[in-house]
Each structure stands twice: as structure tokens, then as C-alpha cells.
Design a protein around this motif. Structure first.
Motif, short mmCIF file in Angstrom:
data_model
loop_
_atom_site.label_atom_id
_atom_site.label_comp_id
_atom_site.label_asym_id
_atom_site.label_seq_id
_atom_site.Cartn_x
_atom_site.Cartn_y
_atom_site.Cartn_z
N SER A 96 5.45 42.03 29.07
CA SER A 96 4.00 41.91 28.96
C SER A 96 3.52 40.65 29.67
O SER A 96 4.31 39.81 30.08
CB SER A 96 3.57 41.87 27.49
N ASP A 110 -1.53 40.89 25.17
CA ASP A 110 -1.07 42.06 25.91
C ASP A 110 0.19 42.66 25.26
O ASP A 110 0.43 43.86 25.33
CB ASP A 110 -0.78 41.66 27.36
N ALA A 152 -0.92 45.06 22.69
CA ALA A 152 -1.49 46.26 23.32
C ALA A 152 -0.39 47.17 23.84
O ALA A 152 -0.44 48.40 23.68
CB ALA A 152 -2.42 45.84 24.46
N ARG A 153 0.67 46.58 24.43
CA ARG A 153 1.78 47.39 24.94
C ARG A 153 2.55 48.03 23.80
O ARG A 153 2.99 49.17 23.88
CB ARG A 153 2.73 46.52 25.78
N GLU A 157 1.35 48.95 20.99
CA GLU A 157 0.48 50.05 20.55
C GLU A 157 0.67 51.27 21.45
O GLU A 157 0.83 52.40 20.97
CB GLU A 157 -0.96 49.55 20.67
N THR A 158 0.63 51.03 22.76
CA THR A 158 0.77 52.12 23.73
C THR A 158 2.13 52.81 23.57
O THR A 158 2.22 54.04 23.61
CB THR A 158 0.65 51.57 25.17
N MET A 159 3.18 52.03 23.37
CA MET A 159 4.53 52.61 23.25
C MET A 159 4.69 53.39 21.96
O MET A 159 5.40 54.39 21.93
CB MET A 159 5.59 51.51 23.38
N LEU A 209 2.29 55.10 20.63
CA LEU A 209 1.60 56.37 20.93
C LEU A 209 2.48 57.30 21.77
O LEU A 209 2.34 58.52 21.72
CB LEU A 209 0.28 56.11 21.67
N MET A 210 3.42 56.72 22.55
CA MET A 210 4.34 57.53 23.36
C MET A 210 5.28 58.37 22.49
O MET A 210 5.90 59.31 22.96
CB MET A 210 5.17 56.63 24.27
N VAL A 243 -5.39 54.67 15.87
CA VAL A 243 -5.07 53.35 16.41
C VAL A 243 -5.08 52.29 15.31
O VAL A 243 -4.24 51.39 15.29
CB VAL A 243 -6.07 52.97 17.54
#
Length: 421
Positions: free
Chosen positions: A303, A308, A311-312, A314-316, A318-319, A326
Motif C-alpha cells: 500500500s 490506503d 482501503a486495500r 477492504e477491497t481484498m 470484497l474479493m 462495507v
């Protein structure tokens, strides 16, 4: 000279062929045999050779047969930290954090491909048209990445990040300026106090080195399970179980990824789970582990900064394909993660820890962060471009000191004083 080398190489393979791939033969014995046969073959050549040419040919051919060809001298050189082969005739090195062109090259593309095959086959991996990318490691733990055509347009590319045979300690990081004595003591207390830590930063920022240093603070009487793509961590503790992921076989089956290993590690009665790098849906399982009583877990993540990092994460999560709101993910992150240690690689090649940040709690829909130590770059750079700044305390006391007190770990309040140098 190239023609002579080719002739000697062929003759050597004729005489020694079966022994080169004999798994039972000791490496030193094989080395002596190759050099003895090399001497005989060179003596039988019609062309007279000066002693310096003879020594050079001997070294290059033995490197090729016993090692990794023209890059072998750089792998032995302690000043070289990374070897990058862009194509067979273009080799770059990283020395003291800076890129330089190497005075060496492979004979042709086939020579480079043979070297790549030799590296990956030793650990049961493969690289071919069906799987043209591979992550592997050398026997000493150095990390290897190879990409071959058609993905690599100009010819095969090989990147080797060398592994320090003598891993850096916390005192080394203080000496290099990555840490200060105060931040070293603080991180030591955080790890002993069973805080969940994420080490973040860009590629080559030194995350794995910092992870190694943090894990060295773990007490001897705890059971540690490490999970990595390519086993790099060098833990000195007695009670360590090392797990490594596995790619699929030729039929596309049998892959075991980080996520599977994290799930499995929960059944292994770990006191600590250390994940070399979280880069996909395994983030969800890592959060679950941190939230189900496995305090003191540590992982790394790519990151640009502490905010950040969340945020990353969180994104992972969701993967993983879960249809989670959220806010629910953020609540999990806020309750699981205690500390973010962010590392940056500066233009001068130095690697510094720039943020030691507490993850506080949810306020509305946002996770609040509080910097405990921040890199102060107000001093700028010297004439040679070296960063003159250092980590300084913000003067704020982290809230997780209470959690550390439950683990019977206390911190000297003066660590957070802003006027201490």
C-alpha cells in the motif's frame, strides 16, 4: 572464446552427464569432479590458453553447470541485493539501493531458458507455454520470478531478490536509520503485548525484513505458524511451523493458496499466525483469525500509506465474494487490526519506516487512525540525495496500551514525549 567454451561444455557433458543429475551426490564432490574433468578437457584442446583465460573459462563453465551461468558471480556478491535479467543480453543489478548495468550476458535465449528451468525444477515448479510465469526460490531462500514468451515480448525475464544469509536484526535497522531506539522499544512491546500488526509499503520497501524483525520479538514459549508464497522468513524461535502455498500441476489441479493455509492454520493451535503477504481474499480469513482470539498476528500488505492500507484490506475482503456491507467490513478491520507499520523506499535507495499508526475505532462510517510516530522530513536531503529526516513521536499516547496491559506488558510513558531525541 565462445566457440572454445561451447566445445568444452559439450565434452564435459559427455563425460559427466549422468553425475550432474545424481541426487545422491554431494555438492562439494560434484564441484571437485567438474573442475577436475574441466582441467583435463581444457588441456586436451588444441588452442593454447593463457593462465588468466584458462581460469576465466573454468570459472564461467563451472558457474554454468553447477550454478546459474553468468549471474552466479552476482549471486555470490554480498553488495548485490537484486539481479534483474530483462533479456538474455541485458542484465541489471541493484547495488546499495541503486540500479547499475551488469558487465555480463547470457549466450542466447536458449541459455537463459536453461538457467530458468534449472532454478524452478529444483523446487518442483515448472515454466512453459501453459504456465509462462513462475514464482520460486533458490535453496538459500532468495526470491525468484520468471516470465517467458509469449508474455515477455523481448525474451525471457528473470528477477532474483537475494536473501540475506544473516538476517537483519532490530539493532541493524536502528543503525541504518530505518528505526530509532525509541521506536524499536515500542514495537518490541507491541509484539510482546499481542497486538495485531500490519506491515505495509511498496514493492522493495523492506516489508519482509521488518516482518522478520517484528517476529524476532515474539516470546520463545509461543507456537508460531508462518504462511508464505515462497518461504522467506527466518524465525529464530524453537516452536515454528512453516507452511508454503503450492501452484496447480500440469492438469490445472492441486493448487493450495494462502487462503487455504490460513484456514488450516486455525486448526493447528497457533499462538501467532504470521502471513508473508496478504494479496487476495485471504484477507477475510486473516481478519477472522485476528478476531477469533489469535491476537499477536502479523502480516504484510502492499500500500501507499496507513489510510490506503485499510482501503486495500477492504477491497481484498470484497474479493472473497461475500456480499458483505462495507460498514461490516470496516467494523471487522477496526476491531481486528491494532497497529500499522508503514515503510517507504526513498529515492536514495534507503528504506525507512515512515508511520507507526494506531487503528482506533469506527466513527460513523470511517475508521479513525492516530499516528504515534511519523517520519519528519523537514531536514530535507543532503548533497548526495540522502534523506536526513527521522522518526519522531507525535506526543499522542495510543489507546491500545490498555490491551497490552492485559498481556502484562507496559511501556515507559516517556517514549511518547515529543522533545526526546
Amino acid at each position: 572464446m565462445e566457440e572454445l567454451k561451447a566445445n568444452v561444455h559439450v565434452e564435459l557433458l559427455k563425460q559427466l552427464g549422468p553425475h550432474l543429475y545424481d541426487a545422491d551426490m554431494d555438492q562439494n564432490e560434484l564441484d571437485q569432479r567438474v573442475r577436475a574433468v574441466l582441467g583435463d578437457v581444457l588441456s586436451a584442446q588444441d588452442r593454447p590458453l593463457s593462465s588468466s583465460d584458462r581460469a576465466r573459462v573454468t570459472q564461467e563453465i563451472s558457474d554454468d553447470i553447477l550454478g546459474y551461468g553468468p549471474i552466479e558471480p552476482f549471486l555470490r556478491d554480498p553488495d548485490v541485493s537484486e539481479v534483474m535479467v530483462n533479456r538474455h543480453d541485458k542484465i541489471f543489478l541493484e547495488k546499495s539501493g541503486r540500479l547499475v548495468v551488469a558487465n555480463a550476458h547470457f549466450t542466447d535465449e536458449a541459455h537463459l531458458r536453461r538457467t530458468i528451468d534449472k532454478i524452478v525444477s529444483r523446487i518442483g515448479r515448472r515454466v512453459d507455454e501453459s504456465s509462462p510465469m513462475v514464482d520460486a526460490r533458490l535453496p538459500d531462500g532468495s526470491r525468484v520470478n520468471a516470465v517467458i514468451p509469449p508474455l515477455a515480448v523481448d525474451g525471457s525475464a528473470l528477477t532474483i531478490r537475494k536473501f540475506a544469509t544473516d538476517p537483519l536484526t532490530a539493532d541493524d535497522l536502528v543503525k541504518f536509520g530505518s528505526l530509532t531506539p525509541r521506536t524499536k522499544d515500542f514495537l518490541d512491546a507491541c509484539v510482546r503485548g499481542r497486538l495485531n500488526v500490519i506491515v505495509s509499503g511498496s514493492t522493495g520497501a523492506g516489508k519482509t525484513t521488518t516482518l522478520n524483525v517484528l517476529s524476532s520479538f515474539i516470546p520463545e514459549d509461543e507456537r508460531i505458524v508462518t504462511i508464505e508464497d515462497a518461504a522467506e522468513l527466518q524465525l529464530k524461535q524453537e516452536h515454528v511451523v512453516r507452511l508454503e502455498s503450492r501452484p496447480s500441476n500440469i492438469e490445472g489441479k492441486g493448487a493450495v493458496d494462502i487462503r487455504d493455509l490460513v484456514k488450516n492454520s486455525l486448526r493447528m493451535r497457533p499462538d501467532r499466525i504470521i502471513v508473508g503477504e496478504v494479496r487476495d481474499a485471504s484477507a477475510l480469513d486473516m481478519l477472522q483469525a485476528m478476531n477469533t482470539g489469535h491476537d499477536g498476528s502479523i502480516c504484510t500488505l502492499h500500500s501507499n500509506g496507513p489510510r490506503d492500507t485499510l482501503a486495500r484490506m477492504e477491497t481484498m475482503v470484497l474479493m472473497a465474494g461475500m456480499d458483505l456491507p462495507v460498514r461490516a467490513i470496516r467494523e471487522q478491520v477496526a476491531s481486528a487490526v491494532d497497529l500499522i507499520v508503514h515503510q517507504t523506499r526513498f529515492k536514495d535507495g534507503s528504506r525507512r519506516i515512515t508511520h507507526i499508526t494506531e487503528v482506533e475505532r469506527m466513527e460513523g462510517d470511517v475508521i479513525t487512525l492516530q499516528d504515534v510516530f511519523v517520519f519528519d522530513n523537514s531536514a530535507g536531503f543532503d548533497a548526495e540525495g540522502h534523506a536526513l529526516g527521522r522518526l519522531r513521536s507525535t506526543g499522542l499516547r495510543p489507546k491500545f496500551l490498555e490491551k497490552m496491559a492485559y498481556a502484562n506488558v507496559t511501556v515507559d510513558p516517556m517514549l511518547f514525549a515529543t522533545d526526546m531525541m
